[in-house]
Design an enzyme around this catalytic site. Structure first.
Site, PDB file in Angstrom:
ATOM      1  N   TYR A 225      45.145  31.197  45.109  1.00 55.51           N
ATOM      2  CA  TYR A 225      43.906  31.798  44.032  1.00 55.51           C
ATOM      3  C   TYR A 225      44.883  32.009  42.512  1.00 55.51           C
ATOM      4  CZ  TYR A 225      40.229  34.369  42.397  1.00 55.51           C
ATOM      5  OH  TYR A 225      39.639  34.665  41.596  1.00 55.51           O
TER       6      TYR A 225
ATOM      7  N   SER B 235      39.760  34.135  35.198  1.00 54.49           N
ATOM      8  CA  SER B 235      40.203  35.177  36.406  1.00 54.49           C
ATOM      9  C   SER B 235      41.250  35.678  35.603  1.00 54.49           C
ATOM     10  CB  SER B 235      40.696  34.714  38.072  1.00 54.49           C
ATOM     11  OG  SER B 235      40.818  36.301  38.466  1.00 54.49           O
TER      12      SER B 235
END
Ligand code: BGC
Length: 266
Positions: A164, A151
């Site tokens: 995350y 990401s």
């Protein structure tokens, strides 16, 4: 000859979103695809059907990638169906967002378990098989390819999402360390770092015109990504066209990592 002709590709978490697009793109390039899912058998079956209708080959296999026994069983089922594996796309991932001081250990462990430990468990099984089998020159110049779905948050800190961001920062050095260790075995390991892509994981960020306008302030290219943007990158990265690409992260983010706030400030 298609770019992934006859290669066996396992795409974790491919019953929806980015994983589903990667599975379909790889099947369209000739790969036999395993559509892994943790809970949504309906979603996985729909992806398999879509691939078959388009003339491709796919099966679905259930496994929670954070569970070692389930990962091992998924690889055994893969070998029963297709004998070996050539491509692993470590895509399964989730968010359990909370303000840092309110984040529960369960929210932390669930995200690290799926997003980071899950990538370790699947990559380990794939790498063992790649090393056992070695290169088959008629199929590919490398012994196998692992693509880690990272990401932009492997580099962009993200308040309210510490679990995350920590998982994706971890994926970055897991990927690079595996790449360094496995390269002599002709095993390729790389990451794709998507920016904001329209999928269920971030629906709140784009499904109203107001939310989308806010999100676009973070994207210099001025378009929110779609899953197919990542599917195309994954096909190229898994193919022999990218043979010499090793241990790198390809950002597919419309420029989200370019500090958009500095376009006018600073
Ligand atoms: C997250 C999305 C987010 C995007 C950009 C992704 O990794 O899962 O929720 O929209 O990063 O911030």
């Amino acid at each position: 000859m298609k770019r992934l002709q006859d290669r066996v590709a396992l795409v974790t978490g491919s019953s929806s979103g980015i994983g589903a697009a990667v599975a379909k793109s790889m099947a369209a390039e000739g790969a036999k695809v395993i559509v892994n899912y943790a809970r949504s058998s309906k979603g996985a079956e729909a992806v398999v059907e879509e691939i078959k209708t388009a003339g491709g080959e796919a099966i679905s296999i259930q496994a929670d990638v954070s569970q070692e026994d389930q990962v091992k069983s998924m690889f055994l089922q893969t070998f029963e169906a297709y004998e070996t594996i050539d491509i692993l796309v470590n895509n399964a991932g989730l968010q359990k967002d909370a303000a840092f001081v309110n984040m529960t250990l369960d929210q932390w462990n669930t995200v690290i378990g799926v997003n980071l430990t899950g990538q370790f468990l699947c990559a380990r099984e794939a790498a063992k098989e790649f090393m056992r089998r070695g290169v088959i020159p008629e199929k590919s110049c490398s012994a196998g390819s692992i693509i880690c779905m990272s990401s932009v948050h492997e580099v962009i800190p993200w308040a309210g999402h510490c679990n995350y961001a920590a998982s994706k920062g971890g994926v970055m050095l897991l990927m690079k360390s595996m790449a360094q260790e496995l390269a002599p075995h002709k095993i390729r390991v790389n990451s794709i770092a998507p920016g904001a892509i329209k999928t269920p994981i971030n629906r709140d960020a784009w499904d109203t015109p107001e939310a989308e306008a806010e999100l676009l302030k973070l994207i210099p290219y001025n378009r929110v990504g779609i899953p197919e943007d990542i599917g195309k990158a994954a096909v190229w990265l898994a193919s022999d066209e990218a043979e010499y690409v090793q241990g790198t992260t390809i950002f597919v983010d419309g420029g989200m990592t370019l500090y958009p706030g500095f376009a006018t400030g600073g």
